[in-house]
Enzyme design. Structure first.
Site, PDB file in Angstrom:
ATOM      1  N   GLN A   9       0.831  -1.205   0.000  1.00 21.27           N
ATOM      2  CA  GLN A   9       0.000   0.000   0.000  1.00 21.27           C
ATOM      3  C   GLN A   9       0.864   1.253   0.000  1.00 21.27           C
ATOM      4  O   GLN A   9       1.909   1.300   0.645  1.00 21.27           O
ATOM      5  CB  GLN A   9      -0.898  -0.018   1.238  1.00 21.27           C
ATOM      6  N   SER A  86       4.376  -6.186   2.873  1.00 20.51           N
ATOM      7  CA  SER A  86       3.062  -6.091   3.504  1.00 20.51           C
ATOM      8  C   SER A  86       1.973  -6.657   2.582  1.00 20.51           C
ATOM      9  O   SER A  86       1.964  -7.860   2.307  1.00 20.51           O
ATOM     10  CB  SER A  86       2.780  -4.638   3.909  1.00 20.51           C
ATOM     11  N   LEU A  87       1.102  -5.813   2.055  1.00 15.46           N
ATOM     12  CA  LEU A  87       0.063  -6.262   1.116  1.00 15.46           C
ATOM     13  C   LEU A  87       0.662  -7.074  -0.039  1.00 15.46           C
ATOM     14  O   LEU A  87       0.052  -8.032  -0.517  1.00 15.46           O
ATOM     15  CB  LEU A  87      -0.675  -5.034   0.556  1.00 15.46           C
ATOM     16  N   ARG A 111      -9.230  -7.606   4.465  1.00 12.14           N
ATOM     17  CA  ARG A 111      -8.079  -7.104   5.220  1.00 12.14           C
ATOM     18  C   ARG A 111      -8.125  -5.575   5.305  1.00 12.14           C
ATOM     19  O   ARG A 111      -7.922  -4.984   6.371  1.00 12.14           O
ATOM     20  CB  ARG A 111      -6.791  -7.561   4.540  1.00 12.14           C
ATOM     21  N   HIS A 194       0.978  -2.814  11.267  1.00 10.91           N
ATOM     22  CA  HIS A 194       2.139  -3.613  11.697  1.00 10.91           C
ATOM     23  C   HIS A 194       2.604  -3.302  13.115  1.00 10.91           C
ATOM     24  O   HIS A 194       3.794  -3.200  13.386  1.00 10.91           O
ATOM     25  CB  HIS A 194       3.285  -3.461  10.692  1.00 10.91           C
ATOM     26  N   GLN A 243       1.458 -11.099  10.332  1.00  7.61           N
ATOM     27  CA  GLN A 243       1.978  -9.928   9.617  1.00  7.61           C
ATOM     28  C   GLN A 243       1.208  -8.653   9.964  1.00  7.61           C
ATOM     29  O   GLN A 243       1.777  -7.567   9.999  1.00  7.61           O
ATOM     30  CB  GLN A 243       1.898 -10.186   8.107  1.00  7.61           C
TER      31      GLN A 243
END
Length: 305
Positions: A9, A86-87, A111, A194, A243
């Site tokens: 993102q 991440s994503l 999510r 996170h 995560q």
């Protein structure tokens, strides 16, 4: 050896994927059916305000990244390792056949929705700290006891993102400058990703993921959580849940792949953020970026092995 890496993102922009309107028409249609709106129109024409909504951003980046990935694989280029920031780890999982593209759209949409509602607007914050080491920054975060803040993204030497309650992020930012940080940049997000503020939604996300059938990955996926390669379906599932509330150890992920003889990284998806980070982690490796079909044409002329 080649590794594919996929952006997260923040890499989105209006116009991304526009040259894929014909080659990836089927993928945009699948995603639009899942989401209930025209995703191609949102990616190509915006507006920014809608594209930047987390629950839209996540499936949008996933779709454009996967559409590009499909073209790369069809050209005959394949990876030894895959990883995502991440994503981006979800695109890596689709690349490995862990779940279908359609399921990935559903999962990233959920999510995004859960992350958006995790904290009231204005309560959470994130900031990028430049020019300070992880140990010093961790000590700063731990010194703030009235509010919560912690390390969120360990991106590359001299670039670490902190995340937590807005007051704590502000205090930590000020202390970081006093301790010698070159610069502190507040990120334009209200979601404290996170960190432990995401622990509760991670439990809800875990329940949602039980609806899907995870398979072992065809390629080793280097997990954000521990910078280790995983292929087992259950290990991948657990890593994706963890995560949400754990730091993204991107620098360690890249170093791990290099230690396993990866010398070429191909970033697949919108933007060039990961390419820049990898060059700062190890300037000796080759780094390519594919965010449109022209980039792929250029890369196919290279001798990739």
């Amino acid at each position: 050896m080649i590794a594919f890496v996929f952006p997260g993102q923040g890499s989105q922009y209006v116009g991304m994927g526009k040259d894929l309107s014909e080659t990836a028409k089927d993928l945009f249609e699948i995603a639009s059916d899942v989401l209930g709106f025209d995703l191609a129109k949102l990616c190509f024409d915006g507006p920014d305000s809608d594209l930047n909504k987390t629950e839209n951003t996540q499936p949008a980046i996933l779709t454009v990244s996967y559409a590009l990935l499909r073209e790369v694989l069809a050209s005959g280029i394949s990876p030894v390792f895959v990883a995502g920031h991440s994503l981006g780890e979800y695109t890596a999982a689709v690349c490995g056949g862990v779940f279908s593209f359609e399921d990935a759209v559903k999962i990233t949409r959920k999510r995004g929705e859960l992350m958006q509602k995790a904290q009231p607007e204005g309560k959470g914050a994130m900031a990028a700290v430049l020019g300070l080491d992880a140990i010093t920054l961790k000590q700063i975060c731990e010194s703030i006891t009235d509010f919560y803040v912690d390390l969120a993204n360990l991106n590359c030497p001299g670039q670490i993102v902190i995340s937590g309650e807005a007051e704590a992020v502000k205090k930590a930012s000020e202390l970081a400058k006093q301790k010698g940080a070159k610069k502190v940049v507040p990120l334009q997000v209200s979601i404290p990703s996170h960190c432990m503020l995401m622990r509760e939604v991670a439990q809800e996300f875990e329940k949602y993921l039980q609806n899907f059938n995870f398979k072992n990955s065809k390629f080793p996926i280097v997990s954000n959580v521990d910078a280790e390669a995983v292929q087992d379906a259950e290990a991948i599932l657990n890593a994706l849940i963890k995560q949400l509330y754990s730091p993204v150890r991107w620098q360690d992920c890249v170093k791990y792949m290099i230690s396993k003889a990866v010398d070429t990284f191909i970033e697949i998806g919108p933007g060039k953020v990961l390419s820049g980070l990898i060059k700062r982690i190890d300037p000796s490796v080759k780094v390519y970026n594919i965010e449109n079909l022209n980039d792929l044409t250029s890369i196919k002329k290279e001798e990739l092995k």
